[in-house]
Design an enzyme around this catalytic site. Structure first.
Site, PDB file in Angstrom:
ATOM      1  CE1 TYR A 169      53.118  71.467  68.613  1.00  9.18           C
ATOM      2  CE2 TYR A 169      51.209  71.640  67.181  1.00  9.18           C
ATOM      3  CZ  TYR A 169      52.554  71.368  67.358  1.00  9.18           C
ATOM      4  OH  TYR A 169      53.335  70.982  66.294  1.00  9.18           O
ATOM      5  N   GLY A 181      47.604  74.373  53.335  1.00  5.78           N
ATOM      6  CA  GLY A 181      48.928  74.691  53.846  1.00  5.78           C
ATOM      7  C   GLY A 181      49.936  74.563  52.729  1.00  5.78           C
ATOM      8  CB  CYS A 235      51.695  70.494  47.532  1.00  9.32           C
ATOM      9  SG  CYS A 235      52.016  69.355  48.899  1.00  9.32           S
ATOM     10  CB  CYS A 281      57.016  71.534  54.203  1.00 12.67           C
ATOM     11  SG  CYS A 281      56.137  70.006  53.810  1.00 12.67           S
ATOM     12  CB  ALA A 327      67.428  69.033  38.679  1.00 14.63           C
TER      13      ALA A 327
HETATM   14  C1  LIG Z   1      55.900  73.002  57.775  1.00 14.08           C
HETATM   15  C2  LIG Z   1      54.547  72.926  58.401  1.00 14.08           C
HETATM   16  C3  LIG Z   1      54.318  73.560  59.617  1.00 14.08           C
HETATM   17  C4  LIG Z   1      53.051  73.526  60.200  1.00 14.08           C
HETATM   18  N1  LIG Z   1      52.836  74.234  61.350  1.00 14.08           N
HETATM   19  C5  LIG Z   1      51.573  74.356  61.825  1.00 14.08           C
HETATM   20  C6  LIG Z   1      51.278  75.246  62.888  1.00 14.08           C
HETATM   21  O1  LIG Z   1      52.136  75.958  63.410  1.00 14.08           O
HETATM   22  N2  LIG Z   1      50.000  75.332  63.305  1.00 14.08           N
HETATM   23  C7  LIG Z   1      49.000  74.583  62.760  1.00 14.08           C
HETATM   24  O2  LIG Z   1      47.855  74.699  63.179  1.00 14.08           O
HETATM   25  N3  LIG Z   1      49.253  73.728  61.747  1.00 14.08           N
HETATM   26  C8  LIG Z   1      50.495  73.617  61.251  1.00 14.08           C
HETATM   27  N4  LIG Z   1      50.739  72.823  60.168  1.00 14.08           N
HETATM   28  C9  LIG Z   1      49.624  72.061  59.580  1.00 14.08           C
HETATM   29  C10 LIG Z   1      48.964  72.841  58.439  1.00 14.08           C
HETATM   30  O3  LIG Z   1      48.378  74.028  58.881  1.00 14.08           O
HETATM   31  C11 LIG Z   1      47.889  71.981  57.754  1.00 14.08           C
HETATM   32  O4  LIG Z   1      46.878  71.704  58.673  1.00 14.08           O
HETATM   33  C12 LIG Z   1      48.454  70.679  57.208  1.00 14.08           C
HETATM   34  O5  LIG Z   1      49.646  70.914  56.497  1.00 14.08           O
HETATM   35  C13 LIG Z   1      47.446  69.975  56.290  1.00 14.08           C
HETATM   36  O6  LIG Z   1      47.057  70.818  55.246  1.00 14.08           O
HETATM   37  P1  LIG Z   1      47.678  70.683  53.749  1.00 14.08           P
HETATM   38  O7  LIG Z   1      47.470  69.273  53.333  1.00 14.08           O
HETATM   39  O8  LIG Z   1      46.897  71.658  52.935  1.00 14.08           O
HETATM   40  O9  LIG Z   1      49.114  71.027  53.854  1.00 14.08           O
HETATM   41  C14 LIG Z   1      51.994  72.819  59.576  1.00 14.08           C
HETATM   42  C15 LIG Z   1      52.236  72.187  58.354  1.00 14.08           C
HETATM   43  C16 LIG Z   1      53.488  72.236  57.758  1.00 14.08           C
HETATM   44  C17 LIG Z   1      53.698  71.573  56.433  1.00 14.08           C
HETATM   45  S1  SF4 Z   2      57.988  69.782  50.388  1.00 10.60           S
HETATM   46 FE1  SF4 Z   2      56.014  69.941  51.431  1.00 10.60          FE
HETATM   47  S2  SF4 Z   2      54.964  71.593  50.360  1.00 10.60           S
HETATM   48 FE2  SF4 Z   2      56.641  70.967  49.046  1.00 10.60          FE
HETATM   49  S3  SF4 Z   2      55.811  69.417  47.659  1.00 10.60           S
HETATM   50 FE3  SF4 Z   2      56.639  68.286  49.410  1.00 10.60          FE
HETATM   51  S4  SF4 Z   2      54.870  68.122  50.824  1.00 10.60           S
HETATM   52 FE4  SF4 Z   2      54.357  69.693  49.343  1.00 10.60          FE
END
Ligand SMILES: Cc1cc2nc3c(=O)[nH]c(=O)nc-3n(C[C@H](O)[C@H](O)[C@H](O)COP(=O)(O)O)c2cc1C
Ligand code: SF4
Length: 475
Positions: free
Chosen positions: A171, A316, A340, A347, A391
């Site tokens: 960004y 996340g 997840c 998502c 489901a």
């Molecule tokens: C739907 C969605 C939206 C996200 N939006 C942002 C965001 O606005 N800012 C950001 O820093 N990371 C964003 N991320 C990244 C998450 O903060 C995180 O770094 C990423 O999902 C990896 O972590 P996880 O494996 O625990 O999900 C987003 C992730 C998802 C799934």
């Molecule tokens: S939709 Fe996104 S949050 Fe939900 S299980 Fe799939 S990867 Fe994980």
């Protein structure tokens, strides 16, 4: 809580003490903000659910500091004092649950969804969004830096406990920092010092406008994983500078649109895929360092902290899938956590298609405000669920949760339906985690599952259900 004592120990972030080391990372969820940019009950209850669930720290995603920086249509807008009242309603709703609540400040730059994109240089994003951004003038760069400071002040006024600057994921700030997106020849481009100037200026502006006692964290990439992008070597150099400048924590993520390693890694990627980046940064600084990226298990999170690879762990999607992740982890019964599965379908695919964020594992994402007051069924009914795929199992779980007497049947000799097939190819085994979770839930609630059961009139009569749910296909 001896089993996860590192994850569930408090952490000091500047003047703020969080009760545990689990951060719900910022996610631009693209719902719960009305057309005027005000936060609604939908977003508020989404966060209340996760605060109630024991999360130590939470970040609202994608707070746009300037109209040109709105990444997605339904994200909080922070560029006017008019945003404060609805944000205040949200912070007040969260406060009773003792989660430290922050706002992530972002400007999407060339990775914004709309046509009025701006960037350090007129170069299109590498993937996902189309359109050539307009190059920012010097006075606009100063305006953007001030917009970060003003937005931070509004967040403080609205009752947030901290903010995070989004300087990662390609960004606007990251665009200034990385060579491949910044071709400027003035004091904001070229050398490392010039490329980080925008970040340092807006950081100073934030501190000037919010005061040194308001915690400000910064999310940077440990690696852009793209040709000519931001590198780990640069991240290590910057980390030291940010510590000297007074940052309260660093959050190390990775990837931009078009990277070889995705910011939001799928089920094919190993758990904890970016931990090594945080670990490298942590060796250079003494302020708290957060890690993120496919960390799903509380034990893994605890181990990362125990081994000194990071001071706190951000999750996340695991917190989309289960708002009560922290409380369930703390209780010790990890089988109760709804996993997840890394499918990315509900998502990130949704939000990048400009749809509201959702989760295939958790149908309540975005519906928390509608389901929060649901009561037990009175009188309960006897319900037959036909089909033991995801489901059917999910419907059975929900009905049993409401107090109904539930029987699930399937003509096959196993549960899981087509999910079993989907989980066979290499790297897709995690799909079965959701089936295992549902199976555990049904066992816990003593739901009867009848396998090898053909749906005949005789069979139905033997069950005598008041309602039948036909769930014979989910994929
Ligand atoms: C739907 C969605 C939206 C996200 N939006 C942002 C965001 O606005 N800012 C950001 O820093 N990371 C964003 N991320 C990244 C998450 O903060 C995180 O770094 C990423 O999902 C990896 O972590 P996880 O494996 O625990 O999900 C987003 C992730 C998802 C799934
Ligand atoms: S939709 Fe996104 S949050 Fe939900 S299980 Fe799939 S990867 Fe994980």
């Amino acid at each position: 809580m001896s089993h996860l004592k590192h994850l569930f120990s408090p952490i000091q972030i500047g003047t703020m003490t969080a009760k545990n080391r689990l951060l719900m990372s910022a996610m631009s969820i693209n719902f719960g903000v009305d057309d005027a940019g005000n936060v609604t009950e939908q977003l508020t209850e989404y966060f209340v659910a996760r605060a109630k669930g024991g999360t130590g720290m939470m970040l609202v995603g994608g707070g746009a500091v300037h109209p040109t920086g709105l990444e997605l249509p339904h994200l909080p807008t922070l560029w006017d004092d008019a945003c404060i009242p609805s944000l205040e309603v949200m912070t007040e709703a969260v406060r009773p649950y003792d989660a430290k609540f922050g706002m992530q400040l972002m400007h999407g730059g060339r990775q914004s969804y709309h046509d009025d994109k701006v960037a350090p240089s007129p170069l299109p994003a590498e993937a996902v969004v189309k359109g050539v951004p307009r190059e920012l003038t010097l006075s606009e760069i100063h305006e953007m830096a001030a917009a970060f400071g003003d937005s931070a002040r509004r967040c403080r006024d609205a009752g947030f406990d901290f903010i995070e600057i989004h300087a990662a994921h390609g960004y606007l700030i990251n665009q200034f920092m990385a060579k491949n997106s910044n071709k400027r020849e003035d004091e904001y481009g070229g050398s490392f010092e010039n490329r980080i100037r925008f970040l340092l200026e807006l950081f100073r502006d934030i501190k000037d406008k919010t005061g040194d006692d308001f915690p400000v964290g910064i999310r940077i990439n440990g690696n852009d994983y793209i040709k000519n992008g931001w590198t780990l070597e640069e991240a290590l150099k910057l980390a030291v500078i940010l510590e000297q400048q007074g940052a309260d924590y660093l959050h190390i993520s990775a990837g931009v649109y078009g990277s070889t390693e995705l910011t939001i890694p799928s089920m094919y990627v190993k758990h904890g895929c970016f931990v090594h980046l945080a670990e490298a940064v942590k060796k250079e600084v003494s302020l708290p360092v957060f890690t993120v990226g496919r960390i799903k298990s509380p034990e893994m999170a605890d181990r990362i902290i125990k081994e000194g690879k990071a001071d706190a762990v951000a999750m996340g999607r695991s917190l989309l899938a289960d708002p009560e992740f922290a409380n369930k982890a703390a209780s010790g019964d990890l089988t109760r956590i709804r996993p997840c599965i890394g499918c990315c379908l509900g998502c990130i695919h949704n939000v990048l298609a400009l749809e509201p964020g959702a989760c295939v594992a958790n149908p309540d994402v975005g519906r928390e405000y509608q389901v929060k007051d649901e009561v037990r069924a009175d009188p309960p009914k006897k319900i037959l669920v036909v089909g033991a795929g995801p489901a059917g199992l999910a419907a059975a779980r929900m009905a049993a949760t409401r107090g109904h007497e539930v029987v699930v049947c399937d003509e096959k000799g196993h549960i899981g339906g087509l999910a079993r097939l989907a989980a066979i190819p290499p790297g897709r085994g995690e799909i079965m985690d959701i089936v295992d979770f549902l199976r555990n839930e049904l066992d816990r609630m003593q739901v009867e599952v009848r396998l090898n059961a053909k749906l005949t009139e005789e069979f139905i009569k033997s069950i005598r259900p008041q309602e039948i749910i036909l769930a014979s296909g989910s994929l």
